[in-house]
Design an enzyme around this catalytic site. Structure first.
Site, short mmCIF file in Angstrom:
data_model
loop_
_atom_site.label_atom_id
_atom_site.label_comp_id
_atom_site.label_asym_id
_atom_site.label_seq_id
_atom_site.Cartn_x
_atom_site.Cartn_y
_atom_site.Cartn_z
N ASP A 70 5.30 -7.56 0.99
CA ASP A 70 4.20 -7.22 1.88
C ASP A 70 4.47 -5.83 2.48
OD1 ASP A 70 1.86 -7.56 3.31
OD2 ASP A 70 2.75 -8.83 4.85
N GLU A 107 2.31 -0.62 1.21
CA GLU A 107 1.35 0.45 0.86
C GLU A 107 2.00 1.84 0.75
OE1 GLU A 107 -0.40 -3.07 1.82
OE2 GLU A 107 0.72 -1.90 3.29
N ASP A 154 -5.24 -9.07 4.68
CA ASP A 154 -5.52 -9.73 5.96
C ASP A 154 -7.02 -9.81 6.22
OD1 ASP A 154 -2.81 -9.80 6.20
OD2 ASP A 154 -2.67 -8.17 7.64
#
Length: 751
Positions: free
Chosen positions: A351, A354, A432
């Site tokens: 997670d 990015e 999310d």
């Protein structure tokens, strides 16, 4: 003295207009239907080696015929004000793909920013800049022929489909690859041949999964496992978010909350659960913390433009970030998984990759941070070049580490960030989202477009991650979302509990019924995942997939297909545009609870289902029901794949592929199931046929062997039509939890 400067003198250095040839400097055919276009002055070192393609594209020595049905697309390259653009006229084709974006299924008139961004709830830029970047669009013409456009470019890019397809990049001039085929199916197969295919996942990854940010301490995780089993909620995976760590330090366990991770994993395994743990890229900048110490000693972390080790704040506070463009860093990172996986962890969740930085321009690290390169020949370059593939490179290294730690097991990695071609390394979820009816509905076109961008293993957080879910929303979301390729219930720490039993008994029953449907359909799902691993064809498909020439289906984004044969119509859908003929509705329950999605079987299809299992460890195919909807000639056909569910014996032929053939001979419907490939022999099994009529499912008796027969049911056939949307729930079989296999023999059910 006044100096006179012409406008052209100012603009010419900034603007290079398209030449008569469209700025194309070189064109070559790489394979049948695949053409590569390079602009004048193309500098391959700015883009090569490409992370998109499994092999470098080269001119083919073979000459190919150009289909009269396809062709005609030609890019026009230009440069203006420091940005390089390619523009392609696509006529009146319908456009899809573009990876992860909040949009309608049909992308015509839409645009997005390809710059991986931590975008909670998708509200930033109205969901036009999300966690993943896929510089790709699929086009389907009115006659059903299709094309695909790849911009071979990792730099920040605006992708626009407003009147024409346009990629406008902040990086150097880039090449474009155009795929021309006779159908969208052929285009997707060609895309997978170029960019690689998803590896066959372990069977357990296809089951229902329960997650929260976070379940802790470990006694709570054990209690959750006990509750799932005591409530008879089928489930295969429990997920651990960052609270299992010691002060959010990756590759550690909290001595207070998770003092015995191996004991926890052993407990879960004893109840037939698998465990998946989160590993973020941010390494806490703390002296004495072994991961940071090793990273500093090896000089493994990204440096800023001044040569200093870059620090950015994430969950642990100040963090350092591994430079995954370097082979030595990837080897080090992969090695960190050996001891971690030895605790019994089954999968890994990457997670925040990015990469997300809480205090940073644009929520990430500076564009001018330096990556040293070296992986597969990547050169040294700034972060602005490597930002979009940071997560891609991370999950590649993670996968390699998990495979080294558990060489006899298939790895499972889930990633929030990825790039075109990243399906080779990780499954994805849509990030999310929040508990809202609109985001529940938006998850369908978003997941469909990611699937049409080469990523078959995809799904949203069921129930919504942020904000409090309501009983009605949870019922609808579970009843429609359980069919997505990735099926996980996930909620944030500040929200109310949203496990199936957290609301009321009715909600629990509705969620249980939906999850049981998933497990009944596992023979079909596993067959589809194996197909995706060979062909790249998505598991979840838009309705136009059924008939690309039916223009009425091009924009349908409420109902969807699982494979070619199963049509899912969410109960919340309003006037969906459905195939005009050949589909019969059926149910997997005896009673209608008012929330379960409507299901329909394609005419000419034979679909294998099984009973309800609490997990894939218990799952078996000793007893199968084959649902059939014969065509006008009384024929139906299907396939089923099975293997050992994990490991790699299937690569040595230890699998079985079955053909299912149904024929009507003088009023008797005969079903035969034959092993046509593979060495796995499960022996005789109990089989029955469920003949899907418009007014019910009529069953044969159970038979032991590889075939079954029954008299042709006397029932009229009524296809689903867009103008006939009054649904009636049809009776079907249900297996009591107390029944044994030998007690499954039931009399025919006729409505």
């Amino acid at each position: 003295m006044r100096t006179c400067i012409s406008v052209s003198a100012i603009l010419l250095p900034l603007l290079v207009a398209c030449s008569p040839d469209g700025g194309v400097g070189r064109t070559y055919t790489a394979q049948q239907g695949v053409t590569v276009y390079e602009p004048h002055g193309y500098d391959a070192s700015q883009h090569s080696p490409s992370p998109i393609f499994i092999e470098e594209l080269k001119p083919s020595a073979q000459e190919f015929e150009v289909s009269e049905k396809t062709g005609g697309l030609r890019p026009r390259f230009s440069s203006a004000f420091g940005k390089n653009t390619v523009s392609i006229e696509v006529g009146d084709a319908d456009l899809y793909g573009g990876g992860e974006v909040r949009s309608d299924l049909r992308r015509n008139g839409d645009s997005q920013i390809l710059w991986n961004t931590d975008n909670p709830t998708g509200l930033l830029d109205n969901g036009k800049r999300m966690y993943q970047s896929h510089p790709w669009l699929l086009g389907v013409r009115k006659d059903g022929s299709a094309f695909g456009i790849i911009a071979d470019n990792t730099w920040k890019t605006v992708l626009s489909a407003k009147g024409r397809v346009k990629f406008r990049s902040e990086g150097p001039a880039f090449r474009v690859v155009i795929i021309e085929k006779d159908s969208p199916q052929e285009v997707m197969v060609a895309l997978a041949e170029l960019t690689g295919k998803m590896e066959l996942p372990p069977l357990w990854a296809l089951g229902y999964q329960q997650c929260r940010f976070s379940y802790y301490p470990q006694e709570r995780v054990m209690g959750l496992a006990d509750t799932l089993r005591s409530h008879r909620i089928p489930c295969d995976v429990i997920w651990m978010d960052i609270h299992y760590m010691d002060s959010y330090k990756i590759f550690t366990f909290s001595p207070e909350h998770f003092p015995d991770p191996k004991g926890l994993n052993d407990y879960l395994h004893a109840l037939n659960f698998k465990s998946v743990y989160m590993i973020d890229p941010g390494v806490k900048a703390e002296e004495g913390y072994f991961v940071n110490d090793e990273g500093m000693a090896g000089d493994y972390f990204i440096r800023d433009a001044d040569g200093n080790v870059y620090g950015g704040k994430v969950w642990p506070g100040e963090c350092h970030f591994p430079d995954f463009t370097r082979p030595d860093v990837c080897s080090w990172w992969a090695g960190l998984y050996k001891d971690f996986m030895a605790t019994g962890a089954d999968g890994i969740w990457n997670d925040m990759n990015e990469p997300s930085v809480f205090v940073g321009f644009g929520g990430t690290m500076p564009d001018d941070n330096v990556h040293k390169g070296g992986v597969n020949g990547l050169p040294e370059g700034e972060h602005r070049r490597y930002h979009n593939i940071y997560g891609y490179l991370m999950v590649k290294a993670s996968r390699e580490g998990i495979m080294a730690a558990n060489p006899d097991k298939r790895p499972f990695v889930l990633s929030r960030s990825n790039f075109l071609g990243g399906q080779r390394f990780a499954a994805s979820w849509t990030g999310d989202n929040y508990s809202d009816y609109s985001q529940m509905k938006e998850a369908v076109p978003m997941s469909l477009n990611i699937g049409l961008s080469g990523q078959p293993f995809i799904g949203p957080d069921l129930g919504g991650f942020m904000r409090d879910c309501t009983p009605d929303l949870m019922r609808h979301w579970m009843a429609s979302g359980i069919f997505f390729p990735f099926a996980r219930n996930h909620a944030s720490v500040e929200t109310i509990q949203q496990e199936p039993w957290a609301f009321d008994p009715e909600t629990e029953d509705i969620c249980r019924t939906a999850i049981e449907r998933r497990y009944k359909l596992l023979p079909y799902y596993y067959t589809l995942f194996e197909e995706a691993s060979r062909t790249g064809i998505p598991v979840m498909r838009p309705l136009f997939w059924h008939n690309p020439k039916d223009l009425s289906l091009r924009g349908e984004q409420q109902a969807y297909l699982i494979g070619n044969d199963l049509l899912v119509i969410p109960r919340w859908s309003e006037s969906p545009v459905l195939p005009k003929e050949g589909w019969n509705r059926f149910s997997l329950e005896e009673e209608d609870d008012g929330y379960q999605s409507y299901l329909a079987l394609r005419q000419g299809a034979a679909l294998p289902i099984t009973g309800v299992f609490q997990n894939t460890v218990e799952y078996h195919t000793d007893s199968l029901t084959i649902l059939v909807n014969p065509d006008s000639n009384g024929r139906a056909q299907g396939y089923m794949y099975e293997d050992e569910g994990d490991g790699y014996a299937y690569r040595d032929g230890i699998f079985a592929r079955y053909s299912i053939e149904v024929q009507n001979a003088e009023g008797t419907v005969n079903l035969k199931m034959n092993r046509v490939e593979g060495k796995l022999d499960k022996g005789p099994r109990f089989i029955r046929m469920g003949y899907v009529c418009d007014d019910g499912v009529i069953y044969s008796q159970w038979a032991r062997g590889d075939g079954v027969s029954m008299p042709e049911p006397k029932s009229s056939k009524t296809a689903i039509a867009a103008e006939n949307l009054e649904f009636v729930y049809l009776e079907n079989w249900s297996i009591s939890k107390k029944q044994t296999k030998m007690e499954l023999i039931m009399s025919n059910i006729v409505k």
